[in-house]
Design a protein around this motif. Sequence first.
Motif, PDB file in Angstrom:
ATOM      1  N   ALA A   1       0.818  -1.197   0.069  1.00 38.70           N
ATOM      2  CA  ALA A   1      -0.084  -0.080   0.157  1.00 38.70           C
ATOM      3  C   ALA A   1       0.731   1.371  -0.036  1.00 38.70           C
ATOM      4  O   ALA A   1       0.426   2.342  -0.687  1.00 38.70           O
ATOM      5  N   LYS A   2       2.024   1.204   0.781  1.00 37.89           N
ATOM      6  CA  LYS A   2       2.623   2.478   0.876  1.00 37.89           C
ATOM      7  C   LYS A   2       3.676   2.701  -0.097  1.00 37.89           C
ATOM      8  O   LYS A   2       4.120   3.752  -0.368  1.00 37.89           O
ATOM      9  N   SER A   3       4.271   1.593  -0.679  1.00 32.11           N
ATOM     10  CA  SER A   3       5.619   1.504  -1.432  1.00 32.11           C
ATOM     11  C   SER A   3       5.139   1.920  -3.062  1.00 32.11           C
ATOM     12  O   SER A   3       6.006   2.209  -3.836  1.00 32.11           O
ATOM     13  N   ASN A   4       3.971   1.523  -3.191  1.00 31.56           N
ATOM     14  CA  ASN A   4       3.373   1.680  -4.718  1.00 31.56           C
ATOM     15  C   ASN A   4       4.218   0.915  -5.606  1.00 31.56           C
ATOM     16  O   ASN A   4       4.391   1.058  -6.922  1.00 31.56           O
ATOM     17  N   VAL A   5       4.897  -0.318  -5.145  1.00 26.99           N
ATOM     18  CA  VAL A   5       5.513  -1.341  -6.056  1.00 26.99           C
ATOM     19  C   VAL A   5       4.515  -2.127  -6.739  1.00 26.99           C
ATOM     20  O   VAL A   5       3.498  -2.589  -6.045  1.00 26.99           O
ATOM     21  N   SER A   6       4.756  -2.316  -8.082  1.00 25.01           N
ATOM     22  CA  SER A   6       3.910  -3.017  -8.798  1.00 25.01           C
ATOM     23  C   SER A   6       4.201  -4.413  -8.692  1.00 25.01           C
ATOM     24  O   SER A   6       5.629  -4.739  -8.093  1.00 25.01           O
TER      25      SER A   6
END
Length: 186
Positions: free
Chosen positions: A66-71
Amino acid sequence: MAPLAPKTGDAVFASVDRVNAELFTLTYGAMVRQLLTDLEEVDEVNKQLDQMGYNIGVRLVDEFLAKSNVSRCVDFKETADVIAKVGFKMFLGVTASITSWDAEGTSFSLVLEDNPLVDFVELPDTCQGLHYCNILSGVLRGALEMVSMKTEVTWVRDMLHGDDAYELRVKLLKQVPEEYPYKDDE
């Protein structure tokens, strides 16, 4: 709307709420000490720390995503890089390095030069078999399982035992296919 670019470990670390490092370290130490008192056997403490870490990792992965926006990572190597550069920085404030890939690309070493869990720690002679930071191996195992990767995580080197770094060996046992609760075509 264009997708958000993934945040680097430094950017994520700067944006998350943090607890005082000394408080965190001392609280963790008190918990390990209590486990040693309650369980008495070092091997049992190692198992309990791993299980606690696993339970944390299962839940921590949601906050990370949620916080890292890593796909979605395309392979195990990319997953390892994200763990080392973003995950460890986000939750512990340190960056790990990835080394020693095997030929199949299913096993690597994760090396920590600095480990905030061990500030103020010296192991007594009675605890030489203790993997003091075994909670980290459980966190990795639990988090990776939640993203469909069954792994085995073991300690290779530990500065508390006289080694020159902290090294975890992570081995991918199998890629678990995602199961959906229902089928779209029915």
